[in-house]
Design an enzyme around this catalytic site. Structure first.
Site, PDB file in Angstrom:
ATOM      1  CG  HIS A 302       1.214   5.029  -3.024  1.00  0.00           C
ATOM      2  ND1 HIS A 302       0.661   5.223  -1.787  1.00  0.00           N
ATOM      3  CD2 HIS A 302       1.341   3.694  -3.169  1.00  0.00           C
ATOM      4  CE1 HIS A 302       0.478   4.059  -1.193  1.00  0.00           C
ATOM      5  NE2 HIS A 302       0.883   3.111  -2.011  1.00  0.00           N
ATOM      6  CG  ASP A 359       2.165  -2.459  -8.047  1.00  0.00           C
ATOM      7  OD1 ASP A 359       1.281  -1.729  -7.557  1.00  0.00           O
ATOM      8  OD2 ASP A 359       2.385  -3.618  -7.665  1.00  0.00           O
TER       9      ASP A 359
HETATM   10  C1  SDX Z   1      -0.761  -0.152  -4.852  1.00  0.00           C
HETATM   11  O1  SDX Z   1      -2.747   2.134  -0.967  1.00  0.00           O
HETATM   12  C2  SDX Z   1      -1.761   1.343  -0.989  1.00  0.00           C
HETATM   13  O2  SDX Z   1      -1.007   1.245  -0.060  1.00  0.00           O
HETATM   14  C3  SDX Z   1      -1.633   0.493  -2.246  1.00  0.00           C
HETATM   15  C4  SDX Z   1      -0.329  -0.303  -2.392  1.00  0.00           C
HETATM   16  C5  SDX Z   1      -0.227  -1.386  -1.339  1.00  0.00           C
HETATM   17  O3  SDX Z   1       0.903  -1.780  -1.012  1.00  0.00           O
HETATM   18  O4  SDX Z   1      -1.291  -1.919  -0.947  1.00  0.00           O
HETATM   19  O5  SDX Z   1       0.793   0.568  -2.245  1.00  0.00           O
HETATM   20  C6  SDX Z   1      -0.248  -0.999  -3.736  1.00  0.00           C
HETATM   21  O6  SDX Z   1      -1.924  -0.239  -5.161  1.00  0.00           O
HETATM   22  C7  SDX Z   1       0.173   0.817  -5.534  1.00  0.00           C
HETATM   23  C8  SDX Z   1      -0.551   1.676  -6.633  1.00  0.00           C
HETATM   24  C9  SDX Z   1      -0.594   0.847  -7.928  1.00  0.00           C
HETATM   25  N1  SDX Z   1      -1.427   1.560  -8.939  1.00  0.00           N
HETATM   26  C10 SDX Z   1      -0.887   2.116 -10.029  1.00  0.00           C
HETATM   27  O7  SDX Z   1       0.323   2.171 -10.256  1.00  0.00           O
HETATM   28  C11 SDX Z   1      -1.918   2.689 -11.019  1.00  0.00           C
HETATM   29  C12 SDX Z   1      -1.467   4.081 -11.494  1.00  0.00           C
HETATM   30  N2  SDX Z   1      -1.557   5.029 -10.369  1.00  0.00           N
HETATM   31  C13 SDX Z   1      -2.812   5.646 -10.151  1.00  0.00           C
HETATM   32  O8  SDX Z   1      -3.936   5.334 -10.852  1.00  0.00           O
HETATM   33  C14 SDX Z   1      -2.947   6.502  -8.904  1.00  0.00           C
HETATM   34  O9  SDX Z   1      -1.776   7.190  -8.723  1.00  0.00           O
HETATM   35  C15 SDX Z   1      -3.333   5.780  -7.647  1.00  0.00           C
HETATM   36  C16 SDX Z   1      -4.560   4.949  -7.839  1.00  0.00           C
HETATM   37  C17 SDX Z   1      -2.222   4.914  -7.178  1.00  0.00           C
HETATM   38  C18 SDX Z   1      -3.596   6.820  -6.562  1.00  0.00           C
HETATM   39  O10 SDX Z   1      -4.715   7.510  -6.947  1.00  0.00           O
HETATM   40  P1  SDX Z   1      -5.305   8.735  -6.093  1.00  0.00           P
HETATM   41  O11 SDX Z   1      -4.589   8.893  -4.803  1.00  0.00           O
HETATM   42  O12 SDX Z   1      -6.786   8.595  -6.052  1.00  0.00           O
HETATM   43  O13 SDX Z   1      -4.869   9.964  -6.951  1.00  0.00           O
HETATM   44  P2  SDX Z   1      -5.698  10.519  -8.169  1.00  0.00           P
HETATM   45  O14 SDX Z   1      -6.136   9.395  -9.046  1.00  0.00           O
HETATM   46  O15 SDX Z   1      -6.744  11.427  -7.625  1.00  0.00           O
HETATM   47  O16 SDX Z   1      -4.582  11.348  -8.946  1.00  0.00           O
HETATM   48  C19 SDX Z   1      -4.216  12.669  -8.510  1.00  0.00           C
HETATM   49  C20 SDX Z   1      -3.760  13.372  -9.768  1.00  0.00           C
HETATM   50  C21 SDX Z   1      -4.803  13.330 -10.887  1.00  0.00           C
HETATM   51  O17 SDX Z   1      -4.580  14.442 -11.732  1.00  0.00           O
HETATM   52  P3  SDX Z   1      -5.479  15.799 -11.494  1.00  0.00           P
HETATM   53  O18 SDX Z   1      -6.950  15.382 -11.536  1.00  0.00           O
HETATM   54  O19 SDX Z   1      -5.052  16.355 -10.155  1.00  0.00           O
HETATM   55  O20 SDX Z   1      -5.113  16.704 -12.661  1.00  0.00           O
HETATM   56  O21 SDX Z   1      -2.604  12.703 -10.315  1.00  0.00           O
HETATM   57  C22 SDX Z   1      -2.928  12.152 -11.592  1.00  0.00           C
HETATM   58  C23 SDX Z   1      -4.435  12.105 -11.676  1.00  0.00           C
HETATM   59  O22 SDX Z   1      -4.871  12.186 -13.036  1.00  0.00           O
HETATM   60  N3  SDX Z   1      -2.328  10.824 -11.616  1.00  0.00           N
HETATM   61  C24 SDX Z   1      -1.705  10.302 -12.671  1.00  0.00           C
HETATM   62  C25 SDX Z   1      -1.255   9.044 -12.234  1.00  0.00           C
HETATM   63  N4  SDX Z   1      -1.626   8.840 -10.970  1.00  0.00           N
HETATM   64  C26 SDX Z   1      -2.293   9.940 -10.585  1.00  0.00           C
HETATM   65  N5  SDX Z   1      -1.481  10.771 -13.914  1.00  0.00           N
HETATM   66  C27 SDX Z   1      -0.798   9.957 -14.747  1.00  0.00           C
HETATM   67  N6  SDX Z   1      -0.323   8.739 -14.415  1.00  0.00           N
HETATM   68  C28 SDX Z   1      -0.531   8.245 -13.171  1.00  0.00           C
HETATM   69  N7  SDX Z   1      -0.065   7.041 -12.825  1.00  0.00           N
END
Ligand code: SDX
Length: 424
Positions: A302, A359
């Site tokens: 998140h 989710d």
């Molecule tokens: C919602 O913002 C809100 O409030 C949203 C929400 C709401 O109520 O409105 O809470 C609802 O959208 C919840 C999120 C639902 N999405 C998912 O579950 C999709 C999977 N999660 C991600 O793609 C990710 O964690 C996000 C999009 C939620 C957050 O992304 P960020 O903050 O941009 O973080 P990032 O993508 O830069 O990740 C940071 C690191 C990365 O690794 P490094 O480059 O540091 O090595 O964490 C890794 C990412 O690769 N990472 C994951 C991961 N999520 C982040 N690795 C594996 N699996 C994951 N799910």
């Protein structure tokens, strides 16, 4: 005592005011930054950038706190109805009994969707994704309610709260080849939705109180979440003074993305894939850690919560309760729990503070309630609607300027036109 942030650029020093919110959050007000320094800031994904001051929702990502207008999500999910929470978000206070009755009655007086809207709906193919249908139907309301029918913002708020559940259920009925249902004003908000979803002309539909109570809790948990992607979209579109319908339709489209609200559908599909692949959670944890795999653990991570998403904790318990009450044994719940345990003990996830989000478990409950997977994000939209409305209303009440971010240009510098004949 006023606080200031000091910025040194070359041999010059600048000071910018620091503002403090009611929960002691701090921000540097850079409203004069470009005029005074000729510089702008840049912050991809707005990870460190506040767009507004808001009095609607407070969350603390480190402590896993979420409150709507000061009330904790834990209390509201246990003690309130979704319409009460919608009133709280939109108007700022919990309603008195009379205010609630008036609000509920106003909504009931607008539940019927204009029959001409059905003609737009009939044009969609049977396999149309419900999120695309919903955003189109909500946007169409800006065409229907125009001119002398446009009404006040307050009336349009009621119209949306009243009509979105009906339009949301139409997609499901069409996908089943069943006739759509009309709203039944003798039912409460959640029971009416369930009735429109599942009632058939051949037999009356009995709303199971366990199902209705679970839906009520889920909608409350999704009702607002401060400046997330879709809410920021609603505020940005609304800042041009586009209609509420156009702004909410834009929010529905932003929510549909798999990184945002679309994740709940992706989670169940992911869990089903893992089940079909023999339930080897270790294999999928390894894939999630491998940047080249293109696989992400959907429902994990998140932008703000760097601790447990408080909603996920509530939903996980509700999933256990609902499945037990309905006598359902869903094997993907076991896979989800194993996946969660594995991730929470794995250095990759721990180092990146990746926890289950709202989710991760919600799809398991939706499925237990009989809601099909491609309707999961529609359920998120129905829950989030009062939050979007409240944020849109606040943006207008604050008389915020049209949103227009700056950029740093990195393209070609000036060059003269060369005719086609002269180009190599
Ligand atoms: C919602 O913002 C809100 O409030 C949203 C929400 C709401 O109520 O409105 O809470 C609802 O959208 C919840 C999120 C639902 N999405 C998912 O579950 C999709 C999977 N999660 C991600 O793609 C990710 O964690 C996000 C999009 C939620 C957050 O992304 P960020 O903050 O941009 O973080 P990032 O993508 O830069 O990740 C940071 C690191 C990365 O690794 P490094 O480059 O540091 O090595 O964490 C890794 C990412 O690769 N990472 C994951 C991961 N999520 C982040 N690795 C594996 N699996 C994951 N799910």
């Amino acid at each position: 005592m006023s606080e200031f942030a000091e910025l040194s650029l070359g041999d010059k020093k600048y000071q910018f005011p620091v503002i403090t919110g009611s929960e002691d959050e701090k921000a540097i007000d850079i409203a004069k930054l470009r005029d005074e320094t000729g510089h702008i800031t840049i912050d991809s994904g707005y990870k460190n950038t506040g767009a507004t001051k808001s009095a609607i929702t407070f969350l603390d990502g480190e402590l896993g706190i979420l409150r709507y207008r000061g009330y904790s999500i834990e209390e509201l999910a246990e003690k309130a109805s979704f319409l009460e929470v919608a009133y709280l978000l939109i108007y700022g206070e919990l309603p008195t009994a009379q205010q609630y009755a008036e609000f509920e009655n106003e909504i009931k007086m607008h539940t019927i969707v204009n029959e001409d809207m059905r003609k737009i709906f009939e044009g969609f193919p049977v396999n149309a994704h419900p999120m695309g249908v919903l955003s189109a139907m909500v946007c169409a309301m800006s065409a229907f309610y125009t001119g002398e029918k446009s009404g006040s913002d307050e009336l349009n708020i009621i119209r949306l709260m009243a009509k979105m559940p009906s339009m949301a259920t139409w997609s499901y009925k069409k996908s089943q080849g069943h006739p759509v249902n009309y709203p039944n004003n003798s039912l409460d908000y959640c029971s009416n939705f369930l009735n429109m979803m599942f009632a058939l002309p051949v037999a009356p539909y009995q709303v199971n109180p366990v199902v209705s109570a679970a839906l009520n809790k889920l909608l409350i948990l999704h009702a607002d979440h401060e400046q997330n992607c879709s809410t920021s979209t609603v505020r940005l579109v609304g800042s041009s003074h586009a209609s509420l319908y156009a702004s909410i339709s834009a929010g529905i489209n932003a929510l549909s993305g798999p990184l945002h609200g679309g994740a709940n559908q992706e989670v169940i599909e992911m869990l089903e894939d893992i089940k079909a692949d023999g339930g080897d959670t270790a294999k999928y944890i390894a894939m999630a850690k491998d940047k080249n795999s293109g696989f992400r653990l959907m429902g994990f991570g998140h932008r703000v919560y760097k601790n447990f998403d408080p909603r996920a904790r509530i939903i996980k318990k509700a999933a256990d309760d609902v499945l037990a009450a309905l006598g359902i044994n869903d094997p993907v719940l076991k896979i989800a729990s194993e996946l969660e345990a594995a991730a929470l003990s794995d250095e990759y996830f721990v180092a990146r503070k990746l926890y289950p989000n709202v989710d991760f478990y919600s799809g398991i409950i939706y499925r237990a309630l009989g809601i099909p997977t491609d309707m999961f994000t529609v359920m998120f939209a129905i829950g989030r609607l009062p939050g979007w409305i409240a944020q849109w209303k606040e943006m207008k009440a604050n008389k915020e300027p049209i949103g227009r971010p700056r950029q740093v240009y990195v393209g070609a510098t000036e060059r003269a036109y060369v005719s086609m004949a002269e180009r190599a």
